[in-house]
Design an enzyme around this catalytic site. Sequence first.
Site, PDB file in Angstrom:
ATOM      1  N   SER A  86       0.829  -1.200   0.000  1.00  0.00           N
ATOM      2  CA  SER A  86       0.000   0.000   0.000  1.00  0.00           C
ATOM      3  C   SER A  86       0.871   1.260   0.000  1.00  0.00           C
ATOM      4  O   SER A  86       1.633   1.459  -0.944  1.00  0.00           O
ATOM      5  CB  SER A  86      -0.964  -0.076   1.199  1.00  0.00           C
ATOM      6  N   ASP A 101     -10.421  -4.090  -4.524  1.00  0.00           N
ATOM      7  CA  ASP A 101      -9.743  -3.233  -3.543  1.00  0.00           C
ATOM      8  C   ASP A 101     -10.644  -2.027  -3.257  1.00  0.00           C
ATOM      9  O   ASP A 101     -11.010  -1.290  -4.169  1.00  0.00           O
ATOM     10  CB  ASP A 101      -8.395  -2.785  -4.134  1.00  0.00           C
ATOM     11  N   HIS A 149      -8.316  -4.778  -0.280  1.00  0.00           N
ATOM     12  CA  HIS A 149      -7.054  -4.094  -0.011  1.00  0.00           C
ATOM     13  C   HIS A 149      -6.122  -4.927   0.890  1.00  0.00           C
ATOM     14  O   HIS A 149      -4.911  -4.799   0.812  1.00  0.00           O
ATOM     15  CB  HIS A 149      -7.331  -2.730   0.637  1.00  0.00           C
TER      16      HIS A 149
HETATM   17  C1  MLT Z   1      -1.283   6.100  -0.236  1.00  0.00           C
HETATM   18  O1  MLT Z   1      -1.629   7.180   0.197  1.00  0.00           O
HETATM   19  O2  MLT Z   1      -0.102   5.745  -0.331  1.00  0.00           O
HETATM   20  C2  MLT Z   1      -2.349   5.177  -0.680  1.00  0.00           C
HETATM   21  O3  MLT Z   1      -3.582   5.795  -0.582  1.00  0.00           O
HETATM   22  C3  MLT Z   1      -2.341   3.892   0.048  1.00  0.00           C
HETATM   23  C4  MLT Z   1      -2.719   4.095   1.478  1.00  0.00           C
HETATM   24  O4  MLT Z   1      -1.855   4.355   2.276  1.00  0.00           O
HETATM   25  O5  MLT Z   1      -3.903   3.995   1.795  1.00  0.00           O
END
Ligand code: MLT
Length: 213
Positions: free
Chosen positions: A108, A158, A189
């Site tokens: 992520s 996701d 996710h």
């Molecule tokens: C991010 O901000 O890197 C993406 O939205 C993934 C997350 O941290 O949720």
Amino acid sequence: MNGTSDLGFIHHFVPAADSARTPLLLLHGTGGDENDLVPIAQRIAPGAALLSPRGKTLENGMPRFFRRSGEGTWDVEDFKARTAELGDFLTRARTAYAIEKPIALGYSNGANIAWSLLLKDPDALAGAVLMRAMLPFDPRPLPDLKGLPVLILAGSHDELIPVQQAGVLAALLGEAGADVTYEVLPSGHGLTTEDLKLAAEWLSSHGAGSPRG
Ligand code: MLT
């Protein structure tokens, strides 16, 4: 070694038990820390040295690797500056711990700073596993990624990241010359056992058994 803030980032380092394995740079998701991905890495790449920094940005008390003002609305200046800072940490840590160039294993938010590092400095990493990465803007111009191996694992439903963005990221890294494997799993996710199985198989067939300088 646990929780040291030397070298510019609070981080966790696990020395190699199997020095034939390529080290892993572990990059956690929002709200994670330097300990999060260690058990996963030990399961999918047993014996590899693990270098795991904690993101320095806090969002409502949750560590991240760069700032954002909302889901998918990144502070691009901060993203670029934090990428450079992470690259400097990696250089210092490789010297301090005498480790080979690592493969990044990012989840992520951590997967997002990992692809940023790939694009900023194609020589920093031996490859990358990007789990639930996103691409909210066009990062062109692209460097020459010279056949660098990259595994992208996306979830078809996701709830945070439109799966098409992972597909565009895969195409873009391929356009830059990376050797991209792109898998879409029937998941959300969160990571599943299928992610770990695919990552373990990919790591053993892409250098996790043979270090690259
Ligand atoms: C991010 O901000 O890197 C993406 O939205 C993934 C997350 O941290 O949720």
